[in-house]
Design a protein around this motif. Structure first.
Motif, PDB file in Angstrom:
ATOM      1  N   UNK A 169      37.563  30.237  54.401  1.00  0.00           N
ATOM      2  CA  UNK A 169      38.691  30.293  55.332  1.00  0.00           C
ATOM      3  C   UNK A 169      39.657  31.403  54.938  1.00  0.00           C
ATOM      4  N   UNK A 170      39.136  32.528  54.620  1.00  0.00           N
ATOM      5  CA  UNK A 170      39.993  33.604  54.106  1.00  0.00           C
ATOM      6  C   UNK A 170      40.973  34.063  55.164  1.00  0.00           C
ATOM      7  N   UNK A 171      42.176  34.364  54.707  1.00  0.00           N
ATOM      8  CA  UNK A 171      43.199  34.957  55.567  1.00  0.00           C
ATOM      9  C   UNK A 171      42.877  36.429  55.731  1.00  0.00           C
ATOM     10  N   UNK A 172      42.560  36.845  56.935  1.00  0.00           N
ATOM     11  CA  UNK A 172      42.112  38.211  57.162  1.00  0.00           C
ATOM     12  C   UNK A 172      43.277  39.184  57.365  1.00  0.00           C
ATOM     13  N   UNK A 173      44.503  38.737  57.177  1.00  0.00           N
ATOM     14  CA  UNK A 173      45.639  39.631  57.406  1.00  0.00           C
ATOM     15  C   UNK A 173      45.821  40.620  56.278  1.00  0.00           C
ATOM     16  N   UNK A 174      45.245  40.370  55.121  1.00  0.00           N
ATOM     17  CA  UNK A 174      45.411  41.268  53.984  1.00  0.00           C
ATOM     18  C   UNK A 174      44.583  42.521  54.138  1.00  0.00           C
ATOM     19  N   UNK A 175      44.903  43.498  53.277  1.00  0.00           N
ATOM     20  CA  UNK A 175      44.203  44.780  53.333  1.00  0.00           C
ATOM     21  C   UNK A 175      43.009  44.819  52.409  1.00  0.00           C
ATOM     22  N   UNK A 176      42.798  43.793  51.625  1.00  0.00           N
ATOM     23  CA  UNK A 176      41.678  43.797  50.689  1.00  0.00           C
ATOM     24  C   UNK A 176      41.951  44.570  49.417  1.00  0.00           C
ATOM     25  N   UNK A 177      43.245  44.643  49.015  1.00  0.00           N
ATOM     26  CA  UNK A 177      43.609  45.389  47.813  1.00  0.00           C
ATOM     27  C   UNK A 177      44.029  44.486  46.658  1.00  0.00           C
ATOM     28  N   UNK A 178      44.167  43.192  46.915  1.00  0.00           N
ATOM     29  CA  UNK A 178      44.685  42.291  45.885  1.00  0.00           C
ATOM     30  C   UNK A 178      43.820  42.237  44.646  1.00  0.00           C
ATOM     31  N   UNK A 179      42.519  41.995  44.816  1.00  0.00           N
ATOM     32  CA  UNK A 179      41.631  41.898  43.655  1.00  0.00           C
ATOM     33  C   UNK A 179      41.448  43.268  42.989  1.00  0.00           C
ATOM     34  N   UNK A 180      41.549  44.352  43.760  1.00  0.00           N
ATOM     35  CA  UNK A 180      41.489  45.676  43.156  1.00  0.00           C
ATOM     36  C   UNK A 180      42.686  45.906  42.237  1.00  0.00           C
ATOM     37  N   UNK A 181      43.851  45.384  42.626  1.00  0.00           N
ATOM     38  CA  UNK A 181      45.037  45.485  41.773  1.00  0.00           C
ATOM     39  C   UNK A 181      44.842  44.676  40.499  1.00  0.00           C
ATOM     40  N   UNK A 182      44.266  43.484  40.610  1.00  0.00           N
ATOM     41  CA  UNK A 182      43.995  42.657  39.424  1.00  0.00           C
ATOM     42  C   UNK A 182      43.064  43.397  38.466  1.00  0.00           C
ATOM     43  N   UNK A 183      42.029  44.004  39.016  1.00  0.00           N
ATOM     44  CA  UNK A 183      41.087  44.753  38.188  1.00  0.00           C
ATOM     45  C   UNK A 183      41.788  45.923  37.487  1.00  0.00           C
ATOM     46  N   UNK A 184      42.673  46.632  38.201  1.00  0.00           N
ATOM     47  CA  UNK A 184      43.388  47.770  37.617  1.00  0.00           C
ATOM     48  C   UNK A 184      44.285  47.326  36.470  1.00  0.00           C
ATOM     49  N   UNK A 185      44.956  46.182  36.630  1.00  0.00           N
ATOM     50  CA  UNK A 185      45.829  45.680  35.564  1.00  0.00           C
ATOM     51  C   UNK A 185      45.010  45.290  34.347  1.00  0.00           C
ATOM     52  N   UNK A 186      43.871  44.636  34.552  1.00  0.00           N
ATOM     53  CA  UNK A 186      43.013  44.253  33.427  1.00  0.00           C
ATOM     54  C   UNK A 186      42.493  45.484  32.700  1.00  0.00           C
ATOM     55  N   UNK A 187      42.025  46.472  33.440  1.00  0.00           N
ATOM     56  CA  UNK A 187      41.491  47.679  32.798  1.00  0.00           C
ATOM     57  C   UNK A 187      42.582  48.463  32.086  1.00  0.00           C
ATOM     58  N   UNK A 188      43.794  48.457  32.596  1.00  0.00           N
ATOM     59  CA  UNK A 188      44.899  49.141  31.916  1.00  0.00           C
ATOM     60  C   UNK A 188      45.173  48.516  30.555  1.00  0.00           C
ATOM     61  N   UNK A 189      44.901  47.209  30.405  1.00  0.00           N
ATOM     62  CA  UNK A 189      45.032  46.518  29.116  1.00  0.00           C
ATOM     63  C   UNK A 189      43.760  46.645  28.273  1.00  0.00           C
ATOM     64  N   UNK A 190      42.803  47.463  28.723  1.00  0.00           N
ATOM     65  CA  UNK A 190      41.492  47.573  28.055  1.00  0.00           C
ATOM     66  C   UNK A 190      40.724  46.261  28.130  1.00  0.00           C
ATOM     67  N   UNK A 191      40.957  45.575  29.211  1.00  0.00           N
ATOM     68  CA  UNK A 191      40.278  44.296  29.395  1.00  0.00           C
ATOM     69  C   UNK A 191      39.351  44.331  30.595  1.00  0.00           C
TER      70      UNK A 191
END
Length: 480
Positions: free
Chosen positions: A426-448
């Motif tokens: 039941x995903x909310x389709x109003x988003x741009x699909x960038x949320x999980x990409x932001x999570x990935x960027x934050x993890x990689x910035x921590x070398x995680x």
């Protein structure tokens, strides 16, 4: 754009410095060597004069002819006896028995080989005999004549004197020859050094020329050129650092192009919607209000997309994180408090890590809130969402678990890409699909890393795992 005027090539400067230093060293050696040789010759002359004068004084005190053993009453005859019996002059050395009569007549008996016959120069002999000094130097056609004299008491015959002398120029001939040989060898060595320094400087600067050529060939559209690295010297280190700089430039340009591509791709739709509604908007107030509401909604969505894209672009910068010591229990508790305001769900804090680590608490909170928002979009009111944190080994983990529809195996890696959306639930389709990409960027910035565990129909667990050692190193680097 100004072009720098060409200067002296580095190869020429290196060669010039090396040859300049070598020329200075050779000059010091040549001048110093010549002075030492001349000083040695002068010392030999002075010691020879002193020795010959002393030998004559000792002979005169005895006053006997060595051949006959009889006393010599005639002073001039005593000097001649000394010359003929005891003297063996070296080249450029002469001994003179001089008698200057009262009427000015000069009688000279000489012993030794001489460049010029000074015994025939009566005026020169008179100057030496009449000089008040016992030692002196007189110019001649063969150069300076350094002399010493021992006058005897005047007799009825006139003034007798013993004169010993050296031709300085002749005595210095061996020193001059040695210096000429030294200069010749120095010149040959200088020319060889010039050739060797030209070749060596060229070999040393060859990698630098390669770097310069590579830099000249690099354009905004082609950043793939790299410098071959050979060895472990300073030039190899320069080439390696140049390659790392190119990596950073290529990544920066890639991020810029991706930002522009993403922005043009994702903003085209809301712009089209806004433009279309404005073009078709009529005069009816109710219709106008609806169009304004739709346009405002699309503009808000555009603003969120731009903010997310800017955040992803900033994630490539070194100042994206601001690590600091943080308490894990306090951080986990703050995250739990913030996500509970997202939606009416049954939030469960199932685990809380203990201890203190160094990380960017705001970025980690942002990532966790994003994961919680993702879980909200895939669950209904009152459904359970669990979250927690834990330390295991050298890592700290944060996670969010929902009871939603889950994620198919083939989608688990792609969902972390930009503008990617899962196909289930039941995903909310109003988003741009960038949320999980932001999570990935934050993890990689921590070398995680970012992880997902899911089974279709059985929910999903999203989490970030950050290596503690990497986080501490990043903090140390950022603060230096």
């Amino acid at each position: 754009m100004t072009t720098a005027r060409p200067g002296v090539p580095a190869r020429v400067r290196i060669m010039g410095w090396l040859l300049g230093l070598m020329l200075l060293a050779l000059t010091v050696v040549a001048v110093g060597g010549w002075r030492l040789l001349v000083s040695d010759v002068d010392d030999r002359i002075n010691r020879g004069l002193e020795q010959e004068a002393k030998e004559f004084v000792d002979f005169a005190q005895v006053g006997r002819d060595p051949k006959t053993g009889q006393p010599v009453a005639d002073a001039y005859g005593l000097i001649k006896a000394h010359l003929h019996n005891n003297q063996y002059p070296e080249p450029n050395e002469i001994h003179l028995a001089v008698l200057v009569e009262a009427n000015g007549t000069v009688h000279v008996t000489r012993q030794g080989v001489q460049p010029v016959d000074v015994s025939g120069d009566k005026e020169l002999i008179r100057r030496i005999v009449s000089a008040p000094e016992s030692y002196g130097t007189t110019p001649t056609a063969a150069g300076d004549l350094r002399w010493a004299k021992v006058p005897l008491k005047a007799t009825g015959q006139g003034q007798p004197s013993f004169v010993t002398a050296f031709f300085v120029t002749g005595m210095r001939a061996s020193a001059d020859q040695a210096i000429r040989l030294l200069l010749l060898v120095s010149l040959i060595g200088f020319l060889l050094a010039a050739g060797v320094s030209w070749v060596v400087a060229g070999r040393i600067l060859a990698p630098i020329r390669t770097v310069r050529q590579a830099a000249a060939e690099i354009t905004e559209r082609d950043l793939t050129r790299r410098i071959p690295v050979h060895g472990k010297d300073d030039i190899a280190a320069l080439a390696e650092q140049f390659n790392l700089m190119l990596d950073r430039l290529e990544q920066a340009f890639r991020t810029q192009r991706q930002f522009l591509d993403d922005a043009s791709h994702e903003l085209r739709t809301p712009i089209t919607i806004v433009s279309g509604h404005l073009e078709l908007m009529g005069d009816d107030p109710a219709e106008r209000a609806e169009v304004v509401r739709l346009c405002t909604d699309e503009l808000d969505r555009m603003n969120r997309i731009v903010q997310d894209l800017l955040l992803l672009a900033k994630a490539e910068r070194p100042d994206f994180l601001r690590p600091a010591p943080v308490s894990l229990p306090e951080l986990t508790s703050d995250i739990d408090a913030k996500v509970r305001a997202l939606a009416p769900r049954r939030w469960v804090l199932e685990s809380m890590a203990e201890g203190e680590v160094v990380l960017d608490a705001q970025r980690v909170t942002q990532a966790m809130v994003q994961l919680a928002q993702n879980a909200v979009q895939h669950t209904g009111a009152g459904e359970e969402i669990r979250l927690g944190s834990a330390v295991h080994g050298e890592n700290v983990s944060f996670w969010v678990t929902d009871r939603g529809p889950g994620i198919a195996e083939e989608e688990r890696q792609a969902i972390f890409d930009r503008f990617a959306r899962g196909s289930s639930g039941r995903a909310d389709r109003s988003g741009a699909g960038l949320g999980l990409a932001i999570v990935k960027a934050i993890a990689q910035a921590h070398h995680g890393v970012v992880q997902v565990v899911s089974e279709p129909g059985a929910g999903a667990t999203f989490g970030i795992e950050l290596p503690l050692v990497a986080v501490v190193e990043e903090a140390s680097w950022a603060g230096s």
